[in-house]
Design a protein around this motif. Structure first.
Motif: not given
Length: 102
Positions: A36, A57-65, A33
């Motif tokens: 990005k 948005e990117l932080n949410k994606e990272r948290k999911e990963k 991340f």
């Protein structure tokens, strides 16, 4: 580079009580991340609000990963650790500039 990765790995192991393998997995996610996030910050065509929304948005994606690697409790500890590091950076590396010649 490598030195930062090793320091981060040790910090993850100490703070989150994770194995080498899990710490490596977390670092891999974070490194995925980073470019990005840098791209968003460097984009001069976006307003500050747009950048913040994209970062969120990117932080949410990272948290999911991260959820595929860490428990909810470990993620909470990681987020606290990350917040603490950000605050230290904002203060000039934890106040070192005020230390007489350290």
């Amino acid at each position: 580079g490598e030195r930062f990765k090793e320091m981060m790995k040790q910090r993850l192991k100490d703070s989150l009580q994770v194995s080498d393998a899990k710490a490596d997995s977390v670092i891999t996610v974070l490194q995925e991340f980073q470019p990005k996030q840098r791209e968003i910050f460097m984009d001069q065509s976006m307003s500050r609000e747009d950048k913040m929304a994209k970062i969120e948005e990117l932080n949410k994606e990272r948290k999911e990963k991260l959820k595929t690697v860490l428990t909810d409790e470990q993620i909470a500890k990681y987020e606290a650790m990350e917040k603490n590091m950000r605050e230290q950076m904002r203060q000039g590396g934890g106040g070192r500039r005020f230390g007489g010649g350290n």
